[in-house]
Enzyme design. Structure first.
Site, PDB file in Angstrom:
ATOM      1  CG  HIS A 286      -1.998   1.021   1.155  1.00 46.04           C
ATOM      2  ND1 HIS A 286      -2.824   1.173   0.064  1.00 46.04           N
ATOM      3  CD2 HIS A 286      -2.388   1.976   2.050  1.00 46.04           C
ATOM      4  CE1 HIS A 286      -3.674   2.152   0.281  1.00 46.04           C
ATOM      5  NE2 HIS A 286      -3.431   2.662   1.472  1.00 46.04           N
TER       6      HIS A 286
ATOM      7  CG  HIS B  87      -4.206   6.216   2.162  1.00 49.27           C
ATOM      8  ND1 HIS B  87      -4.689   4.968   2.494  1.00 49.27           N
ATOM      9  CD2 HIS B  87      -4.705   7.056   3.110  1.00 49.27           C
ATOM     10  CE1 HIS B  87      -5.429   5.040   3.580  1.00 49.27           C
ATOM     11  NE2 HIS B  87      -5.456   6.296   3.979  1.00 49.27           N
TER      12      HIS B  87
ATOM     13  CB  CYS C 168      -2.921   2.786  -3.367  1.00 52.77           C
ATOM     14  SG  CYS C 168      -2.045   1.199  -3.228  1.00 52.77           S
TER      15      CYS C 168
END
Length: 231
Positions: free
Chosen positions: A61, A73, A162
């Protein structure tokens, strides 16, 4: 049914997962490992515009540090489609919300604390700089790009995740090394001619077990033929 979809999604994440350190040159690997892991002092050591990376079990991530312990994010989330209650939406995204967001292709670029973003994992700092050919943009421009994108966005596991968000903000163009790795694996799978024989055999077995019909005969012919032409 939902359990099956979640299981398949987890397998897809596993196949798409990439160890970023394997793409870095030797000196960049050492730098990422020795100097760029979650520095002492936590968020106080991060600079506005830094790219934060959190390796997780099935995927990695990414986020952009905005300063004052805040991280922007992109994360899949079904809740904004179900309620307009900002208090509920701002709560930390659970795994259920995330997986349903992936399946419904809904996400948002949101701001969370460094602690909520990391979710207990270690943080790598600007580790992607050694794997991306483009030079990072000025830090303030990186942060402003992230702030301009806050809000709901369409989500795609492969084409708008992401990693695309942070690479667009930091390097000026959206890309995903995890997607590239998955596509390379898929390409090698399709080009492997052994799969032609495997799919043909499975098709014949389905015809033996289920009988000859358009539902069994057409896939038996078309799938091996398509793989053969693509190999």
């Amino acid at each position: 049914m939902l359990d099956t979809l979640i299981f398949l999604l987890e397998r897809l994440f596993l196949l798409a997962h990439i160890k970023l350190s394997s793409l870095l040159p030797p000196h960049a690997k050492d730098s990422a490992r020795c100097e760029r892991e979650d520095p002492p002092g936590g968020a106080q050591r991060f600079q506005r515009g830094d790219l934060l990376e959190v390796p997780r079990t099935l995927f990695t991530h990414f986020g952009i540090y905005l300063g004052e312990n805040r991280v922007a994010h992109l994360i899949p989330d079904i809740l904004p489609a179900l309620t307009a209650d900002s208090c509920q939406i701002q709560e930390m995204v659970t795994n259920t919300r995330l997986l349903l967001g992936v399946l419904s292709k809904r996400a948002s670029v949101r701001v969370d604390s460094v602690e909520d973003f990391a979710y207990g994992a270690r943080i790598l700092l600007n580790a992607m700089d050694g794997a991306v050919r483009s030079a990072p943009l000025p830090a303030e421009e990186v942060a402003r790009r992230a702030e301009r994108l806050l809000g709901g966005v369409a989500y795609s596991l492969l084409w708008n995740n992401c990693e695309h968000f942070v690479t667009f903000c930091r390097y000026g163009s959206a890309q995903s090394l995890q997607t590239d790795q998955f596509c390379a694996w898929l390409k090698s799978l399709i080009r492997d001619r052994r799969n032609v024989a495997v799919t043909a055999l499975l098709g014949l077995l389905s015809m033996v077990c289920l009988g000859v019909s358009s539902g069994t005969a057409l896939p038996t012919l078309l799938i091996p033929f398509t793989l053969w032409m693509a190999s």
